[in-house]
Design a protein around this motif. Structure first.
Motif, short mmCIF file in Angstrom:
data_model
loop_
_atom_site.label_atom_id
_atom_site.label_comp_id
_atom_site.label_asym_id
_atom_site.label_seq_id
_atom_site.Cartn_x
_atom_site.Cartn_y
_atom_site.Cartn_z
N GLU A 66 9.91 24.71 -3.96
CA GLU A 66 8.69 23.90 -3.98
C GLU A 66 9.06 22.48 -4.41
O GLU A 66 9.59 22.29 -5.50
N PRO A 67 8.79 21.48 -3.58
CA PRO A 67 9.19 20.11 -3.93
C PRO A 67 8.22 19.46 -4.91
O PRO A 67 7.01 19.52 -4.73
N VAL A 68 8.76 18.87 -5.96
CA VAL A 68 7.99 18.05 -6.89
C VAL A 68 8.68 16.70 -6.92
O VAL A 68 9.82 16.58 -7.39
N TYR A 69 8.01 15.69 -6.40
CA TYR A 69 8.55 14.34 -6.23
C TYR A 69 8.09 13.50 -7.42
O TYR A 69 6.90 13.45 -7.71
N VAL A 70 9.02 12.85 -8.11
CA VAL A 70 8.67 12.00 -9.25
C VAL A 70 9.21 10.61 -8.99
O VAL A 70 10.39 10.44 -8.65
N SER A 71 8.35 9.61 -9.12
CA SER A 71 8.72 8.22 -8.90
C SER A 71 7.90 7.36 -9.87
O SER A 71 7.24 7.89 -10.76
N ILE A 75 3.27 17.61 -17.28
CA ILE A 75 2.51 18.41 -16.33
C ILE A 75 3.31 19.71 -16.17
O ILE A 75 4.54 19.69 -16.19
N ILE A 76 2.59 20.82 -16.04
CA ILE A 76 3.24 22.12 -15.90
C ILE A 76 2.96 22.67 -14.51
O ILE A 76 1.81 22.66 -14.06
N PHE A 77 4.01 23.13 -13.85
CA PHE A 77 3.87 23.78 -12.55
C PHE A 77 4.16 25.26 -12.72
O PHE A 77 5.04 25.64 -13.50
N TYR A 78 3.43 26.09 -11.98
CA TYR A 78 3.55 27.55 -12.10
C TYR A 78 4.16 28.13 -10.84
O TYR A 78 3.84 27.71 -9.73
N ARG A 79 5.02 29.12 -11.03
CA ARG A 79 5.72 29.78 -9.93
C ARG A 79 4.70 30.38 -8.96
O ARG A 79 3.84 31.14 -9.36
N PRO A 80 4.83 30.06 -7.67
CA PRO A 80 3.95 30.67 -6.67
C PRO A 80 4.15 32.19 -6.64
O PRO A 80 5.26 32.68 -6.78
N GLY A 81 3.07 32.92 -6.50
CA GLY A 81 3.14 34.37 -6.40
C GLY A 81 3.35 35.10 -7.71
O GLY A 81 3.46 36.32 -7.73
N PHE A 140 3.26 16.67 -5.00
CA PHE A 140 3.62 18.07 -4.83
C PHE A 140 2.68 18.72 -3.82
O PHE A 140 1.60 18.18 -3.54
N PRO A 141 3.06 19.88 -3.26
CA PRO A 141 2.16 20.57 -2.34
C PRO A 141 0.85 20.91 -3.04
O PRO A 141 0.85 21.37 -4.19
N SER A 142 -0.27 20.70 -2.37
CA SER A 142 -1.58 20.94 -2.98
C SER A 142 -1.79 22.39 -3.38
O SER A 142 -2.58 22.68 -4.28
N SER A 143 -1.07 23.31 -2.75
CA SER A 143 -1.20 24.73 -3.06
C SER A 143 -0.47 25.14 -4.35
O SER A 143 -0.66 26.24 -4.85
N LEU A 144 0.36 24.25 -4.89
CA LEU A 144 1.14 24.56 -6.08
C LEU A 144 0.24 24.50 -7.33
O LEU A 144 -0.35 23.46 -7.63
N HIS A 145 0.14 25.61 -8.04
CA HIS A 145 -0.69 25.65 -9.25
C HIS A 145 -0.06 24.77 -10.33
O HIS A 145 1.17 24.76 -10.50
N HIS A 146 -0.92 24.05 -11.05
CA HIS A 146 -0.45 23.14 -12.08
C HIS A 146 -1.52 22.99 -13.14
O HIS A 146 -2.68 23.37 -12.94
N GLY A 147 -1.17 22.40 -14.27
CA GLY A 147 -2.10 22.18 -15.36
C GLY A 147 -1.41 21.42 -16.48
O GLY A 147 -0.26 21.00 -16.35
N VAL A 148 -2.14 21.27 -17.59
CA VAL A 148 -1.62 20.55 -18.75
C VAL A 148 -2.04 21.32 -20.00
O VAL A 148 -3.21 21.69 -20.14
N GLU A 149 -1.08 21.59 -20.89
CA GLU A 149 -1.41 22.25 -22.14
C GLU A 149 -2.12 21.28 -23.07
O GLU A 149 -2.27 20.10 -22.76
#
Length: 193
Positions: free
Chosen positions: A9-14, A123-129, A162-171
């Motif tokens: 899953e690509p996460v692009y940071v710039s 930012i936290i990303f969660y493993r798909p599936g 990042f792909p819109s389908s990638l679950h994410h959030g912030v603690e």
């Protein structure tokens, strides 16, 4: 032995590479007067903040990063032009959070950090599936293959795509400052299929 990394899953940071102007910051602060309570923090009532003429240069800066993401990550042969659709501002105070979610009806999503501190903000990303797994083993040491989530530290000026389908959030937010982020969705115009 070879371990293949299949379907990452690509996460692009710039960064946008510049400080925001006084007029841009003034407009961003005005949006805080018209918000609604989101699950964990507050969000601007306006879902198209980048259509504000004062934020035109920010939109152009972000659009350049979107084009770069499509060029380097998507690498499509389709005749399309990506463009930012919705955009809104999140204000997160101490002990507030941003719930785990994904963005439907969008291809790529992004976050631009207007005010964030690398020492306390991520930012936290969660493993798909991950929710479909029937057995969860404890990890002796975490890596890209066994982690259920991945934290990405961010700071003022960062842009994350990042792909819109990638679950994410912030603690829960630590530190006394308000984290201000501008989230946006990206779709495309042109021919596909």
């Amino acid at each position: 032995m070879i371990v293949h990394q299949l379907f990452p899953e690509p996460v692009y940071v710039s960064t946008i590479g510049r400080a925001l102007t006084k007029e841009e910051l003034k407009t961003i602060n005005k949006y805080k007067k018209e918000t609604y309570k989101n699950e964990g923090n507050i969000t601007s009532s306006d879902n198209y903040v980048l259509e504000n003429k004062t934020l035109k240069n920010i939109k152009e800066d972000l659009q350049k990063r979107v084009i770069d993401y499509f060029d380097k990550v998507i690498c499509t042969s389709n005749s399309i032009i990506p463009h930012i659709t919705q955009s809104w501002i999140n204000y997160t105070e101490t002990n507030q959070f941003h719930h785990r979610h994904f963005h439907s009806n969008s291809y790529v999503s992004g976050v631009f950090y207007i005010d964030a501190k690398k020492e306390v903000d991520q930012i936290i990303f969660y493993r798909p599936g991950e929710a479909q797994k029937t057995i969860g083993l404890s990890a002796a040491r975490y890596n890209q293959f066994n982690s259920r989530s991945w934290q990405c530290s961010i700071q003022t000026g960062d842009v994350v795509l990042f792909p819109s389908s990638l679950h994410h959030g912030v603690e829960k937010k630590k530190g006394p400052d308000t984290r201000i982020s501008l989230s946006f969705n990206v779709f495309f115009k042109g021919k596909i299929g």
